[in-house]
Design an enzyme around this catalytic site. Structure first.
Site, PDB file in Angstrom:
ATOM      1  N   LYS A 145       0.995  -0.779   0.182  1.00 29.18           N
ATOM      2  CA  LYS A 145       0.187  -0.054   0.373  1.00 29.18           C
ATOM      3  C   LYS A 145       1.046   0.675   0.140  1.00 29.18           C
ATOM      4  O   LYS A 145       1.731   1.539   1.079  1.00 29.18           O
ATOM      5  CB  LYS A 145      -0.968  -0.078   1.012  1.00 29.18           C
ATOM      6  CG  LYS A 145      -1.902  -0.494   1.270  1.00 29.18           C
ATOM      7  CD  LYS A 145      -3.109  -0.206   2.608  1.00 29.18           C
ATOM      8  CE  LYS A 145      -3.782  -1.158   2.049  1.00 29.18           C
ATOM      9  NZ  LYS A 145      -5.158  -1.060   3.780  1.00 29.18           N
ATOM     10  N   HIS A 249      -8.765   1.678  12.462  1.00 28.09           N
ATOM     11  CA  HIS A 249      -7.891   2.579  11.041  1.00 28.09           C
ATOM     12  C   HIS A 249      -9.452   3.659  11.306  1.00 28.09           C
ATOM     13  O   HIS A 249      -8.871   4.404  11.174  1.00 28.09           O
ATOM     14  CB  HIS A 249      -7.796   2.025  10.417  1.00 28.09           C
ATOM     15  CG  HIS A 249      -6.175   1.404  10.844  1.00 28.09           C
ATOM     16  ND1 HIS A 249      -5.609   0.564  11.485  1.00 28.09           N
ATOM     17  CD2 HIS A 249      -4.938   2.143   9.713  1.00 28.09           C
ATOM     18  CE1 HIS A 249      -4.591  -0.067  11.275  1.00 28.09           C
ATOM     19  NE2 HIS A 249      -4.023   1.328  11.212  1.00 28.09           N
TER      20      HIS A 249
END
Length: 368
Positions: A145, A249
């Protein structure tokens, strides 16, 4: 202590994560053995450069690798269009070609930005991660990512671009400020909370000694990387299981955004608060025991990490604003908020069946 290897098996994008002491001084040998003596362009930040850039350059030079370096400002604010453009234009000026290497020397900010720059330069240049923070070693350097932040949310701009090699040198973690080390620990604990209760049990005993016990620290890094590698291998582009890695998150990213991606709240601190909120929400929805969120909060407190919104200095916007901002989260599908909740410690899952009243209760209680 030996250097350990975790293999991330992604077919023609497979790579190794090397974990151990002294890897920064072996970087030239490790890179040359895998890629040959290609030209290398290093992206780093001011804080890391002062501590580690010379050692990396010496290691590369000793194996005959030509290297140049760009030093960027330190901090989360560097993950922006302006610094991405700065990095890409500099790489072009250095005549970095597709078979050359970009090396990310730094924490998660540099790793994300350098990886994204490598992904879009000449439609894809190879890159190596040399993570210098605990957070980057256990999380952001592995899995491909890459990206930057938007004023509307964190990591909304980016791509998947796997590194060719990750060198996680345990020794460099000894140069971290205590707060930065603790923040990185938030991501370590996350792995136990999302899928390995035995690991969390071990962390409750070993966690306070990690900063002073290299063997325990290497075990924690290796196990975290093994867990992430396994999930990435099964779901590289986050179509399902990989979303579990975002435990905490959804809450944490919003709190980072409203605090301006500043030192008011470091990423790992936001994750710690977010994990506690996720377990509290799970308990209020009857998904897990009432004891689980208390245990999570107690462990983060024992590690010197925040677990409540009230632990953040300064004002935080009202709950309606926070929930509205969650609508920009990358996990939103068809306009529905998706959360990682838990049936217990080590048993997380993804759902969009979230009780909004309970969500308001959780946010309100966290402010007390």
């Amino acid at each position: 202590m030996t250097i350990e290897t975790v293999h991330v098996d992604l077919g023609d994008r497979a790579y190794d994560v090397r974990i151990g002491r002294g890897l920064l001084y072996r970087a030239g040998t490790e890179i040359a053995a895998l890629f040959g003596r290609r030209r290398v362009a290093i992206l780093t930040d001011e804080n890391v450069a002062a501590l580690h850039l010379a050692s990396l350059q010496q290691s590369l030079a000793a194996t005959g690798i030509e290297a140049s370096a760009l030093v960027l400002p330190a901090g989360e604010a560097t993950k922006c269009w302006a610094e991405l453009g700065h990095a890409v234009e500099w790489l072009i000026s250095q005549r970095i070609e597709r078979k050359d290497l970009v090396v990310a020397l730094g924490g998660g900010v540099i790793g994300d930005l350098a990886g994204f720059a490598a992904a879009i330069l000449r439609r894809g240049v190879r890159f190596v991660q040399i993570p210098t923070s605990l957070l980057a070693q256990v999380d952001s350097s592995v899995g491909g990512k890459t990206g930057i932040n938007s004023p509307q949310g964190k990591n909304l701009i980016g791509s998947f671009h796997q590194p060719g090699l990750v060198l996680a040198d345990i020794d460099v973690l000894g140069t971290l400020e205590p707060r930065d080390f603790r923040a990185g620990y938030g991501e370590v604990a996350k792995y136990g909370l999302l899928g390995d209760e035995n690991f969390f049990d071990w962390l409750e005993k070993a966690g306070p000694q990690l900063a002073s016990d290299p063997m325990a620290l290497q075990r924690a890094v290796r196990h975290s990387v093994e867990m992430k590698a396994g999930i990435v291998q099964r779901d590289e582009t986050e179509q399902g299981e990989r979303a579990l890695l975002n435990l905490g998150h959804t809450f944490g990213h919003v709190l980072e955004s409203v605090t301006g991606y500043s030192d008011r709240l470091l990423h790992g601190e936001g994750v710690a608060i977010g994990c506690t909120l996720a377990f509290d929400l799970s308990a209020r929805m009857g998904l897990c025991s009432q004891e689980a969120p208390s245990r999570v909060a107690a462990h983060f407190a024992a590690m010197g990490l925040p677990s409540r919104i009230s632990d953040i200095a300064g004002e935080i916007p009202d709950n309606e604003t926070l929930i509205a901002m969650m609508g920009q989260d990358k996990k939103v599908q068809d306009g529905k908020l998706r959360f990682i909740l838990a049936r217990g410690i080590g048993d997380a899952f993804v759902t969009d069946a979230v009780d909004r009243d309970r969500l308001h209760e959780v946010l309100a209680a966290s402010r007390l």
